[in-house]
Enzyme design. Sequence first.
Site, mmCIF file in Angstrom:
data_model
loop_
_atom_site.group_PDB
_atom_site.id
_atom_site.type_symbol
_atom_site.label_atom_id
_atom_site.label_comp_id
_atom_site.label_asym_id
_atom_site.label_seq_id
_atom_site.Cartn_x
_atom_site.Cartn_y
_atom_site.Cartn_z
ATOM 1 N N GLY A 172 -11.498 3.569 0.357
ATOM 2 C CA GLY A 172 -12.417 4.360 1.164
ATOM 3 C C GLY A 172 -13.750 3.709 1.461
ATOM 4 O O GLY A 172 -14.696 4.379 1.850
ATOM 5 N N CYS A 228 -13.006 -28.341 6.416
ATOM 6 C CA CYS A 228 -11.710 -27.719 6.130
ATOM 7 C C CYS A 228 -10.602 -28.767 6.189
ATOM 8 O O CYS A 228 -10.584 -29.616 7.081
ATOM 9 C CB CYS A 228 -11.430 -26.608 7.140
ATOM 10 S SG CYS A 228 -9.829 -25.813 6.925
ATOM 11 N N ASP A 252 -7.958 -7.569 0.185
ATOM 12 C CA ASP A 252 -7.071 -7.774 1.326
ATOM 13 C C ASP A 252 -7.865 -7.397 2.558
ATOM 14 O O ASP A 252 -8.784 -6.583 2.472
ATOM 15 C CB ASP A 252 -5.821 -6.873 1.257
ATOM 16 C CG ASP A 252 -6.143 -5.454 1.693
ATOM 17 O OD1 ASP A 252 -6.736 -4.714 0.892
ATOM 18 O OD2 ASP A 252 -5.853 -5.088 2.852
ATOM 19 N N CYS A 299 -7.290 -27.994 6.462
ATOM 20 C CA CYS A 299 -6.027 -27.395 6.928
ATOM 21 C C CYS A 299 -5.412 -28.237 8.051
ATOM 22 O O CYS A 299 -6.081 -29.076 8.660
ATOM 23 C CB CYS A 299 -6.239 -25.949 7.370
ATOM 24 S SG CYS A 299 -6.822 -25.734 9.067
ATOM 25 N N ASP A 343 0.865 -1.179 0.000
ATOM 26 C CA ASP A 343 0.000 0.000 0.000
ATOM 27 C C ASP A 343 0.904 1.233 0.000
ATOM 28 O O ASP A 343 2.126 1.124 0.015
ATOM 29 C CB ASP A 343 -0.968 -0.041 1.190
ATOM 30 C CG ASP A 343 -0.245 -0.022 2.530
ATOM 31 O OD1 ASP A 343 0.997 0.167 2.565
ATOM 32 O OD2 ASP A 343 -0.912 -0.202 3.558
ATOM 33 N N HIS A 355 -5.891 -21.726 10.234
ATOM 34 C CA HIS A 355 -7.239 -22.131 9.825
ATOM 35 C C HIS A 355 -7.981 -20.997 9.112
ATOM 36 O O HIS A 355 -8.540 -21.195 8.033
ATOM 37 C CB HIS A 355 -8.096 -22.629 10.994
ATOM 38 C CG HIS A 355 -9.527 -22.695 10.571
ATOM 39 N ND1 HIS A 355 -9.991 -23.686 9.743
ATOM 40 C CD2 HIS A 355 -10.555 -21.818 10.730
ATOM 41 C CE1 HIS A 355 -11.246 -23.429 9.427
ATOM 42 N NE2 HIS A 355 -11.613 -22.302 10.021
ATOM 43 N N GLY A 388 -0.504 5.708 3.131
ATOM 44 C CA GLY A 388 -1.484 6.751 3.458
ATOM 45 C C GLY A 388 -2.484 6.329 4.519
ATOM 46 O O GLY A 388 -2.758 7.068 5.459
HETATM 47 ZN ZN ZN Z 1 -9.112 -25.511 9.072
#
Ligand code: ZN
Length: 387
Positions: free
Chosen positions: A229, A317, A279, A319, A93, A348, A96
């Site tokens: 913004g 999930c 993001d 992960c 970025d 996670h 600012g």
């Molecule tokens: Zn997970």
Amino acid sequence: MPSSFTFSLLATDGAARLGEFHTPHGSVQTPAFMPVGTQGSVKAMRHRDLEEAGAQIILGNTYHLYLRPGDRLIARRGGLHRFIGWPHPILTDSGGYQVFSLAERRKITEEGAEFRSHLDGSLHLLTPEGATDIQARLGSDIAMVLDECLAFPATHDDAVRSMERSVRWAGRCRARMTQIRGGAAGEAGATNPGQAQFGIVQGGIFQDLRDRSAAATIEIGFEGYAIGGLSVGEPLDLMYMVVAETARRLPDAQPRYLMGTGTPEDLVECVARGIDMFDCVLPTRNARNGQLFTSEGRLNIKNARYAEDEGPVDPACGCYTCRTHSRAYLRHLYLAGEMAAGALNTLHNLSFYLDTMRRIRDAISLRTFDTFRQEFLRSVSRLSLDS
Ligand SMILES: [Zn+2]
């Protein structure tokens, strides 16, 4: 030397877009989510974990890196990629936003933003040219223009003044980037000759100003365009409307980045309105506070109901955290203040966000995005918020 940044739009489904952009440090599939690596590190994560979770690009904060350890030190170490040991794409970025939200005693003039460091009180002036030079030294693959961040709510008059200043600053950032590409790279200490630069559309919640800002920013000409913004406290339906109307005015052939957003639902809803890049600190920050995003909604691991819950955070999930640990253990780690709690919870949450982006891309390529969207929104609201 021109930027080596290119973007290909591969498929569309309604307003949703499947694409890919190429940078000097590799390619990124869009729609993409960029984990926030504030100080050259995504908090509580090793780069290896990010790669395994499917992160293709991370974000670095110019304000923090400029103040500590300093952009010149990073340039001497070969640029940000080499310094932090992340060989994949990075977006920075402009600094600012943190000047407006973190720094002390800031004063905004046409020249730039004067502020005192939140670390040691030292005085700094961040100008559009300076923000461009700092990012050139960091050597990110995508640099952002310096813009003025308007507080919400703002009057139409204030929003006009701020938007017009942001357009003038964008012109100065682009002029400086053109100089750097034209031979001032050595003088600026640039470490990534293929760096791209994105413009930012401002204008608050006023669509007439968003339209003017988009037209003026496109007129200057950038490799991609961001919508800034938003997600600053305005009602959600208003944000979605501004995103839809503004995205519609941006060039089809270039990526569109919605800055600082948002929840998993926001990602899906804004992809549906034509956004390619996101993001947000939400998955990482909330993980450290014990709030976990799942395919059935959010859960707060602190809650007593998980004290002896043998199940994974999210049965859907894959992960490492979900494959290995129970909710009961994660609750214990959190309450005991163990560092592993932050690491496992962050892994996670980021895995869930990045997996959601993968499913979004698959759905667009199969032209089933609308069905995916309806099912996703129904599913993530299933768990009552217990935080
Ligand atoms: Zn997970």
